[in-house]
Design a protein around this motif. Structure first.
Motif, PDB file in Angstrom:
ATOM      1  N   MET A   1       0.843  -1.186   0.000  1.00 19.24           N
ATOM      2  CA  MET A   1       0.000   0.000   0.000  1.00 19.24           C
ATOM      3  C   MET A   1       0.878   1.236   0.000  1.00 19.24           C
ATOM      4  O   MET A   1       2.011   1.215   0.459  1.00 19.24           O
ATOM      5  CB  MET A   1      -0.924  -0.004   1.218  1.00 19.24           C
ATOM      6  N   SER A   2       0.372   2.328  -0.534  1.00 18.86           N
ATOM      7  CA  SER A   2       1.109   3.574  -0.596  1.00 18.86           C
ATOM      8  C   SER A   2       0.084   4.701  -0.592  1.00 18.86           C
ATOM      9  O   SER A   2      -1.088   4.492  -0.280  1.00 18.86           O
ATOM     10  CB  SER A   2       1.974   3.609  -1.853  1.00 18.86           C
ATOM     11  N   ILE A   3       0.497   5.916  -0.931  1.00 19.09           N
ATOM     12  CA  ILE A   3      -0.424   7.041  -0.944  1.00 19.09           C
ATOM     13  C   ILE A   3      -0.271   7.834  -2.240  1.00 19.09           C
ATOM     14  O   ILE A   3       0.847   8.041  -2.731  1.00 19.09           O
ATOM     15  CB  ILE A   3      -0.211   7.972   0.280  1.00 19.09           C
ATOM     16  N   ALA A   4      -1.397   8.259  -2.788  1.00 15.26           N
ATOM     17  CA  ALA A   4      -1.429   9.166  -3.937  1.00 15.26           C
ATOM     18  C   ALA A   4      -2.477  10.225  -3.642  1.00 15.26           C
ATOM     19  O   ALA A   4      -3.556   9.919  -3.115  1.00 15.26           O
ATOM     20  CB  ALA A   4      -1.769   8.426  -5.223  1.00 15.26           C
ATOM     21  N   ILE A   5      -2.156  11.471  -3.965  1.00 11.43           N
ATOM     22  CA  ILE A   5      -3.054  12.596  -3.703  1.00 11.43           C
ATOM     23  C   ILE A   5      -3.178  13.429  -4.968  1.00 11.43           C
ATOM     24  O   ILE A   5      -2.187  13.655  -5.674  1.00 11.43           O
ATOM     25  CB  ILE A   5      -2.531  13.498  -2.562  1.00 11.43           C
ATOM     26  N   CYS A   6      -4.385  13.900  -5.244  1.00 10.63           N
ATOM     27  CA  CYS A   6      -4.605  14.847  -6.332  1.00 10.63           C
ATOM     28  C   CYS A   6      -5.459  15.993  -5.819  1.00 10.63           C
ATOM     29  O   CYS A   6      -6.541  15.769  -5.258  1.00 10.63           O
ATOM     30  CB  CYS A   6      -5.271  14.171  -7.523  1.00 10.63           C
ATOM     31  N   PHE A   7      -4.987  17.213  -5.988  1.00  8.04           N
ATOM     32  CA  PHE A   7      -5.697  18.424  -5.588  1.00  8.04           C
ATOM     33  C   PHE A   7      -6.050  19.194  -6.853  1.00  8.04           C
ATOM     34  O   PHE A   7      -5.173  19.697  -7.551  1.00  8.04           O
ATOM     35  CB  PHE A   7      -4.801  19.253  -4.672  1.00  8.04           C
ATOM     36  N   VAL A   8      -7.329  19.236  -7.155  1.00 12.20           N
ATOM     37  CA  VAL A   8      -7.810  20.028  -8.287  1.00 12.20           C
ATOM     38  C   VAL A   8      -8.308  21.353  -7.732  1.00 12.20           C
ATOM     39  O   VAL A   8      -9.374  21.417  -7.110  1.00 12.20           O
ATOM     40  CB  VAL A   8      -8.931  19.298  -9.052  1.00 12.20           C
ATOM     41  N   ALA A   9      -7.526  22.397  -7.928  1.00 16.73           N
ATOM     42  CA  ALA A   9      -7.857  23.725  -7.410  1.00 16.73           C
ATOM     43  C   ALA A   9      -8.289  24.629  -8.561  1.00 16.73           C
ATOM     44  O   ALA A   9      -8.276  24.236  -9.725  1.00 16.73           O
ATOM     45  CB  ALA A   9      -6.646  24.319  -6.688  1.00 16.73           C
ATOM     46  N   ARG A  10      -8.658  25.850  -8.238  1.00 16.56           N
ATOM     47  CA  ARG A  10      -9.062  26.783  -9.284  1.00 16.56           C
ATOM     48  C   ARG A  10      -7.878  27.200 -10.141  1.00 16.56           C
ATOM     49  O   ARG A  10      -8.043  27.566 -11.302  1.00 16.56           O
ATOM     50  CB  ARG A  10      -9.706  28.024  -8.657  1.00 16.56           C
ATOM     51  N   THR A  11      -6.683  27.146  -9.553  1.00 16.51           N
ATOM     52  CA  THR A  11      -5.495  27.626 -10.261  1.00 16.51           C
ATOM     53  C   THR A  11      -4.727  26.527 -10.982  1.00 16.51           C
ATOM     54  O   THR A  11      -3.749  26.814 -11.679  1.00 16.51           O
ATOM     55  CB  THR A  11      -4.549  28.307  -9.259  1.00 16.51           C
ATOM     56  N   GLY A  12      -5.146  25.281 -10.816  1.00 17.75           N
ATOM     57  CA  GLY A  12      -4.445  24.185 -11.472  1.00 17.75           C
ATOM     58  C   GLY A  12      -4.581  22.893 -10.696  1.00 17.75           C
ATOM     59  O   GLY A  12      -5.456  22.752  -9.837  1.00 17.75           O
ATOM     60  N   ILE A  13      -3.707  21.971 -10.984  1.00 17.70           N
ATOM     61  CA  ILE A  13      -3.741  20.635 -10.399  1.00 17.70           C
ATOM     62  C   ILE A  13      -2.376  20.321  -9.807  1.00 17.70           C
ATOM     63  O   ILE A  13      -1.338  20.635 -10.395  1.00 17.70           O
ATOM     64  CB  ILE A  13      -4.082  19.573 -11.465  1.00 17.70           C
ATOM     65  N   VAL A  14      -2.384  19.695  -8.625  1.00 13.10           N
ATOM     66  CA  VAL A  14      -1.153  19.174  -8.041  1.00 13.10           C
ATOM     67  C   VAL A  14      -1.362  17.693  -7.746  1.00 13.10           C
ATOM     68  O   VAL A  14      -2.389  17.299  -7.184  1.00 13.10           O
ATOM     69  CB  VAL A  14      -0.766  19.913  -6.746  1.00 13.10           C
ATOM     70  N   MET A  15      -0.399  16.869  -8.152  1.00 17.12           N
ATOM     71  CA  MET A  15      -0.434  15.434  -7.883  1.00 17.12           C
ATOM     72  C   MET A  15       0.820  15.052  -7.111  1.00 17.12           C
ATOM     73  O   MET A  15       1.907  15.589  -7.369  1.00 17.12           O
ATOM     74  CB  MET A  15      -0.501  14.618  -9.177  1.00 17.12           C
ATOM     75  N   GLY A  16       0.668  14.134  -6.153  1.00 16.25           N
ATOM     76  CA  GLY A  16       1.816  13.709  -5.369  1.00 16.25           C
ATOM     77  C   GLY A  16       1.685  12.276  -4.903  1.00 16.25           C
ATOM     78  O   GLY A  16       0.572  11.776  -4.692  1.00 16.25           O
ATOM     79  N   THR A  17       2.815  11.615  -4.750  1.00 16.97           N
ATOM     80  CA  THR A  17       2.857  10.249  -4.233  1.00 16.97           C
ATOM     81  C   THR A  17       4.077  10.088  -3.336  1.00 16.97           C
ATOM     82  O   THR A  17       4.977  10.929  -3.328  1.00 16.97           O
ATOM     83  CB  THR A  17       2.955   9.191  -5.355  1.00 16.97           C
TER      84      THR A  17
ATOM     85  N   TRP B   1      -7.789  11.332  -2.260  1.00 16.75           N
ATOM     86  CA  TRP B   1      -6.710  10.534  -1.679  1.00 16.75           C
ATOM     87  C   TRP B   1      -6.942   9.082  -2.037  1.00 16.75           C
ATOM     88  O   TRP B   1      -8.072   8.589  -1.974  1.00 16.75           O
ATOM     89  CB  TRP B   1      -6.692  10.647  -0.152  1.00 16.75           C
ATOM     90  N   ARG B   2      -5.894   8.386  -2.367  1.00 17.07           N
ATOM     91  CA  ARG B   2      -5.972   6.964  -2.613  1.00 17.07           C
ATOM     92  C   ARG B   2      -4.831   6.265  -1.869  1.00 17.07           C
ATOM     93  O   ARG B   2      -3.758   6.819  -1.700  1.00 17.07           O
ATOM     94  CB  ARG B   2      -5.882   6.645  -4.110  1.00 17.07           C
ATOM     95  N   GLY B   3      -5.114   5.029  -1.437  1.00 14.35           N
ATOM     96  CA  GLY B   3      -4.106   4.272  -0.716  1.00 14.35           C
ATOM     97  C   GLY B   3      -4.188   4.524   0.772  1.00 14.35           C
ATOM     98  O   GLY B   3      -5.268   4.674   1.352  1.00 14.35           O
ATOM     99  N   ARG B   4      -3.036   4.618   1.391  1.00 14.65           N
ATOM    100  CA  ARG B   4      -2.914   4.755   2.843  1.00 14.65           C
ATOM    101  C   ARG B   4      -2.936   6.239   3.185  1.00 14.65           C
ATOM    102  O   ARG B   4      -1.935   6.928   3.062  1.00 14.65           O
ATOM    103  CB  ARG B   4      -1.611   4.111   3.300  1.00 14.65           C
TER     104      ARG B   4
END
Length: 263
Positions: free
Chosen positions: A1-17, A145-148
């Motif tokens: 298991m791991s973690i992935a995050i996506c933030f869809v904001a008004r100014t753009g998108i940030v993805m992180g793992t 959020w996906r994963g842990r």
């Protein structure tokens, strides 16, 4: 298991793992902090982040993405919408995953900007069944959020809502009453949706995602057992000007070794 995050904001998108991968063998589990879980789809302003099964039939996540990109030819390659990318990935990777016999889920977040669009969108592909769902339409804002992600969600909502619901219902509250209590807790204590500036600069959104990744990684560091998530973080940001890498600890081999074409 791991973690992935996506933030869809008004100014753009940030993805992180995170970067931890667990390999199960006959003598037990081996964990390494060196797995690229976040990639760009070809040259498009589209990022793809994964959690879950690291491979199917010897084909890892990166190779499945690369195989999908190779099916894109000519002008079509630059005209694909985000939805098209998600559907193409499901069409290519789905049969490979199902034929492998591995029934472990791989969840892939597919986010970016479609041609001519001023706002980002987010889709999700689930393997091995190949299900494609939309998580954020253009001009909408969301966190996924996906994963842990239990530590992050506890901070975001002001409580571990799953544990809270179970505790309330085990003490005799019906579903409706438990939900009402949970809503009150979120209103009073939630750090996230009640107070976040959804129009924050993209650089601040990057800092927010990095912070959330570190919350999960560091919280697991001090728990008994071997942590499921591990540094380094992988981060990218996307807006209408394109895709920008922020944390890219695993450079492509050609760039690292100098065997690629000269600039």
């Amino acid at each position: 298991m791991s973690i992935a995050i996506c933030f869809v904001a008004r100014t753009g998108i940030v993805m992180g793992t995170d970067s931890r991968v667990t390999t199960t063998g006959p003598e037990g589990d081996t964990r390494e902090d060196a797995y690229p879980k976040l990639v760009q789809f070809g040259t498009l302003p589209v990022g793809m982040a994964m959690v879950g099964a690291g491979s199917y039939g010897g084909r890892d996540f990166r190779s499945l993405v690369a195989e999908t990109w190779r099916t894109c030819r000519g002008p079509e390659a630059t005209s694909l919408a985000v939805q098209n990318v998600a559907e193409r990935f499901a069409a290519v990777a789905g049969p490979i995953a199902r034929d492998s016999g591995n029934t472990t889920d791989m969840n892939v977040l597919v986010a970016g900007f479609s041609p001519g669009e001023a706002f980002g969108e987010l889709w999700e592909v689930r393997l091995p069944d190949g299900q494609v769902t939309q998580q954020a339409r253009p001009q909408s804002q969301t966190f996924v959020w996906r994963g842990r992600a239990d530590a992050v969600k506890t901070l975001w909502w002001g409580a571990n809502l799953g544990v809270l619901r179970h505790t309330l219902e085990s003490h005799g509250l019906n579903h409706q009453a438990a939900t009402a209590v949970m809503d009150d807790v979120k209103t009073a204590a939630a750090w996230g949706p009640e107070r976040i500036n959804w129009g924050m600069p993209l650089t601040s959104a990057v800092d927010l995602i990095r912070f959330q990744l570190e919350v999960q990684i560091q919280s697991e560091r001090f728990l008994p057992g071997r942590a499921a998530c591990g540094a380094p973080t992988q981060l990218l940001a996307i807006n209408d000007a394109g895709l920008h890498w922020v944390d890219r600890p695993f450079e492509p081999i050609a760039q690292v070794s100098g065997i690629g074409p000269n600039p």
